[in-house]
Design a protein around this motif. Structure first.
Motif, mmCIF file in Angstrom:
data_model
loop_
_atom_site.group_PDB
_atom_site.id
_atom_site.type_symbol
_atom_site.label_atom_id
_atom_site.label_comp_id
_atom_site.label_asym_id
_atom_site.label_seq_id
_atom_site.Cartn_x
_atom_site.Cartn_y
_atom_site.Cartn_z
ATOM 1 N N CYS A 84 -4.275 -27.678 67.348
ATOM 2 C CA CYS A 84 -3.760 -27.069 66.113
ATOM 3 C C CYS A 84 -3.850 -25.555 66.189
ATOM 4 O O CYS A 84 -4.882 -25.009 66.592
ATOM 5 C CB CYS A 84 -4.568 -27.582 64.913
ATOM 6 N N ASP A 85 -2.766 -24.894 65.822
ATOM 7 C CA ASP A 85 -2.779 -23.461 65.565
ATOM 8 C C ASP A 85 -3.009 -23.302 64.068
ATOM 9 O O ASP A 85 -2.118 -23.577 63.257
ATOM 10 C CB ASP A 85 -1.452 -22.828 65.988
ATOM 11 N N LEU A 86 -4.188 -22.875 63.689
ATOM 12 C CA LEU A 86 -4.558 -22.808 62.277
ATOM 13 C C LEU A 86 -3.651 -21.887 61.474
ATOM 14 O O LEU A 86 -3.548 -22.019 60.248
ATOM 15 C CB LEU A 86 -6.002 -22.336 62.132
ATOM 16 N N THR A 87 -2.978 -20.961 62.143
ATOM 17 C CA THR A 87 -2.121 -20.016 61.427
ATOM 18 C C THR A 87 -0.699 -20.545 61.234
ATOM 19 O O THR A 87 0.071 -19.938 60.486
ATOM 20 C CB THR A 87 -2.048 -18.670 62.179
ATOM 21 N N LYS A 88 -0.372 -21.677 61.896
ATOM 22 C CA LYS A 88 0.997 -22.205 61.793
ATOM 23 C C LYS A 88 1.060 -23.694 61.488
ATOM 24 O O LYS A 88 1.905 -24.142 60.706
ATOM 25 C CB LYS A 88 1.763 -21.935 63.096
ATOM 26 N N HIS A 101 -5.555 -12.962 64.879
ATOM 27 C CA HIS A 101 -5.076 -11.648 64.450
ATOM 28 C C HIS A 101 -5.400 -11.451 62.963
ATOM 29 O O HIS A 101 -5.194 -12.365 62.152
ATOM 30 C CB HIS A 101 -3.569 -11.532 64.675
ATOM 31 N N PRO A 102 -5.905 -10.280 62.581
ATOM 32 C CA PRO A 102 -6.286 -10.050 61.179
ATOM 33 C C PRO A 102 -5.175 -10.354 60.178
ATOM 34 O O PRO A 102 -5.465 -10.804 59.062
ATOM 35 C CB PRO A 102 -6.653 -8.559 61.164
ATOM 36 N N ASP A 103 -3.922 -10.118 60.559
ATOM 37 C CA ASP A 103 -2.811 -10.387 59.642
ATOM 38 C C ASP A 103 -2.637 -11.869 59.334
ATOM 39 O O ASP A 103 -1.967 -12.231 58.361
ATOM 40 C CB ASP A 103 -1.498 -9.846 60.215
ATOM 41 N N LYS A 104 -3.239 -12.741 60.176
ATOM 42 C CA LYS A 104 -3.047 -14.179 60.027
ATOM 43 C C LYS A 104 -4.304 -14.920 59.575
ATOM 44 O O LYS A 104 -4.289 -16.143 59.442
ATOM 45 C CB LYS A 104 -2.548 -14.777 61.349
ATOM 46 N N MET A 105 -5.373 -14.188 59.344
ATOM 47 C CA MET A 105 -6.643 -14.834 59.005
ATOM 48 C C MET A 105 -6.565 -15.608 57.700
ATOM 49 O O MET A 105 -7.082 -16.723 57.584
ATOM 50 C CB MET A 105 -7.761 -13.795 58.940
ATOM 51 N N GLN A 106 -5.917 -15.031 56.677
ATOM 52 C CA GLN A 106 -5.844 -15.725 55.390
ATOM 53 C C GLN A 106 -5.030 -17.011 55.493
ATOM 54 O O GLN A 106 -5.328 -17.985 54.793
ATOM 55 C CB GLN A 106 -5.262 -14.807 54.315
ATOM 56 N N LYS A 107 -4.021 -17.036 56.371
ATOM 57 C CA LYS A 107 -3.242 -18.261 56.571
ATOM 58 C C LYS A 107 -4.139 -19.374 57.102
ATOM 59 O O LYS A 107 -4.028 -20.528 56.678
ATOM 60 C CB LYS A 107 -2.092 -18.006 57.538
ATOM 61 N N ALA A 108 -5.023 -19.021 58.027
ATOM 62 C CA ALA A 108 -5.946 -20.012 58.582
ATOM 63 C C ALA A 108 -6.893 -20.533 57.508
ATOM 64 O O ALA A 108 -7.156 -21.742 57.418
ATOM 65 C CB ALA A 108 -6.727 -19.411 59.741
ATOM 66 N N LEU A 109 -7.413 -19.634 56.670
ATOM 67 C CA LEU A 109 -8.335 -20.040 55.609
ATOM 68 C C LEU A 109 -7.637 -20.897 54.562
ATOM 69 O O LEU A 109 -8.203 -21.871 54.056
ATOM 70 C CB LEU A 109 -8.959 -18.813 54.960
#
Length: 324
Positions: free
Chosen positions: A184-188, A213-221
């Motif tokens: 799994c890619d947590l950002t996608k 990448h910092p720009d994608k951290m919230q997507k993972a959370l």
């Protein structure tokens, strides 16, 4: 992507969380938890402020595009031999043992009351498993010590690297009745494709968010938030601001503020507690604890003192949706 090489002793934080940085633990360090981070000396501050040249946009785009490949190559080179099992997590995060202790007490008490109906009760009890998610499981150095302890748990385990997931599935303790591992890619990739909505009691995020990448951290959370039960907890541990690993990076490795690339193409971010709290708050989490762990590893023979800085935190999904 989870990283941890050396095991710990009974009364210290596990040494050498990040062996890729070449920071061996020669004398077991004693941890100190604090609300304030590490203060740099004048020489360190001068070095940090003088390193403002960033990696080119072209190379940064290439690193982002090849992030999965770089982690897969890491596991191809090191297989399952690079990291030691994390036997310290149940001590540092009591949520992993409290449920077991409470259920054991309830089992004894209710079992004595039920008498002849004990077998029926036990079958129902066994169905009440603690459901865990390890996001960024690596080769299973966290999950298999737990499964080996025979805790009444079920673990969902995912990783960015397909090769790491295959190593998890090849482990002698892996069985689909107790564990489900997937890439799994947590950002996608939506976790809900493999994990039921609102089913997870505890999610582990250990040395994983720093690699995103910092720009994608919230997507993972946000991805993790959706599969947590109301009241569910994220247990977090990662690199803190001004950790020795951060200060060792040479010119030419800086990607952005507190964000660096290693020689093998994998990346690492170093968190302040304020930024971390803002990230989780932006998704809807409540902060339970959020503190620095400061350690000093000493090599008396060489006169070397290595200051390590980590963030160890717990964040909670509210019992009810905000606004409900």
């Amino acid at each position: 992507m989870a990283l941890s090489k050396q095991d710990d002793t009974a009364n210290v934080v596990p040494p050498g969380e990040e062996p890729k940085d070449g920071l061996p633990c020669l004398i077991p360090p004693v941890q100190r938890k604090t609300s304030t981070g590490r203060t740099l000396n004048e020489k360190e501050m001068e070095k940090l402020t003088g390193d403002q040249t960033l990696v080119s946009d072209f190379k940064q785009m290439k690193l982002e595009k090849e992030a999965q490949k770089n982690w897969d190559l890491f596991y191809k080179r090191n297989t399952t031999n690079f990291f030691k099992d994390r036997h310290w997590t149940t001590r540092e995060f009591e949520e992993l043992t409290v449920c077991l202790e409470v259920r054991t007490w309830r089992r004894k008490l209710l079992g004595s009351l039920l008498g002849v109906h004990l077998n029926t009760f036990l079958s129902q009890f066994e169905a009440q498993k603690l459901v865990l998610l390890e996001a960024g499981c690596g080769v299973g150095n966290f999950i298999f010590p737990l499964l080996e302890d025979d805790l009444n748990i079920f673990v969902y385990a995912c990783d960015f690297s397909p090769r790491a997931v295959e190593f998890v599935k090849e482990h002698s303790l892996y069985c689909t009745e107790r564990c489900s591992a997937f890439q799994c890619d947590l950002t996608k990739d939506d976790l809900r494709g493999n994990v039921p909505v609102g089913s997870v009691d505890v999610a582990m995020l250990i040395f994983v968010l720093s690699a995103i990448h910092p720009d994608k951290m919230q997507k993972a959370l946000d991805n993790i938030y959706r599969v947590l039960k109301p009241g569910g907890i994220i247990l977090f541990r990662d690199y803190g601001l001004y950790d020795h690993a951060m200060m060792r990076f040479k010119a030419g490795n800086k990607l952005g503020e507190n964000f660096y690339v290693r020689q093998d193409g994998t990346r690492s971010y170093f968190f302040s507690k304020e930024l971390l709290a803002d990230l989780f708050r932006g998704v809807g989490f409540e902060s339970v604890t959020n503190e620095y762990v400061l350690r000093e590893t000493v090599n008396k023979k060489e006169g070397l003192c290595v200051p390590r800085v980590f963030l160890q935190s717990k964040f909670r999904r509210p019992d009810q949706l905000q606004g409900s």
